[in-house]
Write an enzyme that holds these catalytic residues in place. Structure first.
Site, short mmCIF file in Angstrom:
data_model
loop_
_atom_site.label_atom_id
_atom_site.label_comp_id
_atom_site.label_asym_id
_atom_site.label_seq_id
_atom_site.Cartn_x
_atom_site.Cartn_y
_atom_site.Cartn_z
N LYS A 180 48.67 35.01 42.61
CA LYS A 180 48.45 36.09 41.65
C LYS A 180 49.66 37.02 41.72
O LYS A 180 50.09 37.42 42.80
CB LYS A 180 47.18 36.83 42.08
CG LYS A 180 46.75 37.92 41.13
CD LYS A 180 45.40 38.47 41.58
CE LYS A 180 45.11 39.75 40.84
NZ LYS A 180 43.84 40.34 41.27
N HIS B 294 50.03 39.98 39.83
CA HIS B 294 49.76 41.39 39.54
C HIS B 294 48.72 41.93 40.53
O HIS B 294 48.27 41.20 41.41
CB HIS B 294 49.28 41.55 38.10
CG HIS B 294 47.98 40.85 37.84
ND1 HIS B 294 47.89 39.50 37.65
CD2 HIS B 294 46.72 41.33 37.80
CE1 HIS B 294 46.63 39.17 37.47
NE2 HIS B 294 45.90 40.26 37.56
#
Ligand SMILES: O=P(O)(O)OC[C@H]1O[C@H](OP(=O)(O)OP(=O)(O)O)[C@H](O)[C@@H]1O
Length: 215
Positions: free
Chosen positions: A103, A105
């Protein structure tokens, strides 16, 4: 055989997670039985499965700090195990799992849940076939600063890999991990041989398979 092992096998047969017939495996071997943990697919069966993993872990005597479930199938298994360790054994154990895709963000990263840094980590998965998933999990854990110490799976098929040893024995030797399972094939055979619904033909076929491919 312990009660939790008998109860696990009863549930596995009832849910057809453990099925008998003629199955061609990824290895090309023709097996008289097949184990598909994906069929523990309801809340009730996952809850019971969690207690069997937790019972096996308590029974193993293995010491660890965190339990870790490799994505994807390890995720519900490690979660259910953590819940059962708390509800049945009054043990509040940290757990975590990885994302298959990082991921970029928010908090970012590959790991969801408890930090692995400086911790003895026990991996929870359904099965070990060639050992690829476990090797990947070991890399992920080490990258996070953890120390992989053991693996807990549902069923040990106790069969040879490409050589004389099983993939599990290779994982134990090469990676220095202790591998334990809720049940092994020996216990499946023991279970099949007892009880009123026991089918001697199935027992014989499973025993023959073990004599040919067992280790
Ligand atoms: O020992 P191996 O040869 O690696 O095989 C066993 C692994 O394969 C399956 O997962 P898979 O890698 O298919 O990923 P999934 O959990 O996302 O289905 C299974 O859940 C184990 O993790």
């Amino acid at each position: 055989m312990k009660d939790f092992q008998t109860n696990f096998l009863e549930l596995a047969v009832q849910e057809k997670v453990l099925n008998f017939g003629t199955f061609t495996l990824k290895s090309g071997r023709v097996s008289p039985y097949f184990f598909n943990a994906g069929l523990f697919n309801s809340g009730a069966s996952l809850s019971k499965l969690g207690t069997f993993y937790a019972d096996a872990l308590m029974n193993s005597g293995i010491e660890y700090d965190v339990i870790f479930g490799p994505a994807y199938k390890g995720i519900p298994l490690v979660s259910a195990t953590a819940v059962a360790l708390s509800s049945k054994h009054n043990k509040d154990v940290p757990y975590s799992f990885n994302r298959k895709e990082a991921k970029t963000h928010g908090e970012g990263g590959n790991i969801v849940g408890s930090s692995l840094k400086g911790k003895r980590v026990l991996i929870v998965d359904d099965v070990i076939t060639a050992g690829t998933a476990i090797r990947e999990a070991v890399e992920i854990i080490k990258k996070e600063g953890g120390e992989p110490v053991a693996v807990l799976i549902a069923l040990d098929r106790q069969e040879k890999g490409k050589g004389e040893k099983s993939s599990i024995q290779e994982v134990e030797k090469q990676l220095g991990l202790k591998v334990c399972s809720i049940v092994s094939l020996d216990q499946v055979i023991e279970y099949l041989g007892t009880g009123t619904s026991s089918d001697p033909a199935i027992v014989e076929r499973v025993k023959e398979y073990k004599a040919t491919y067992g280790c």
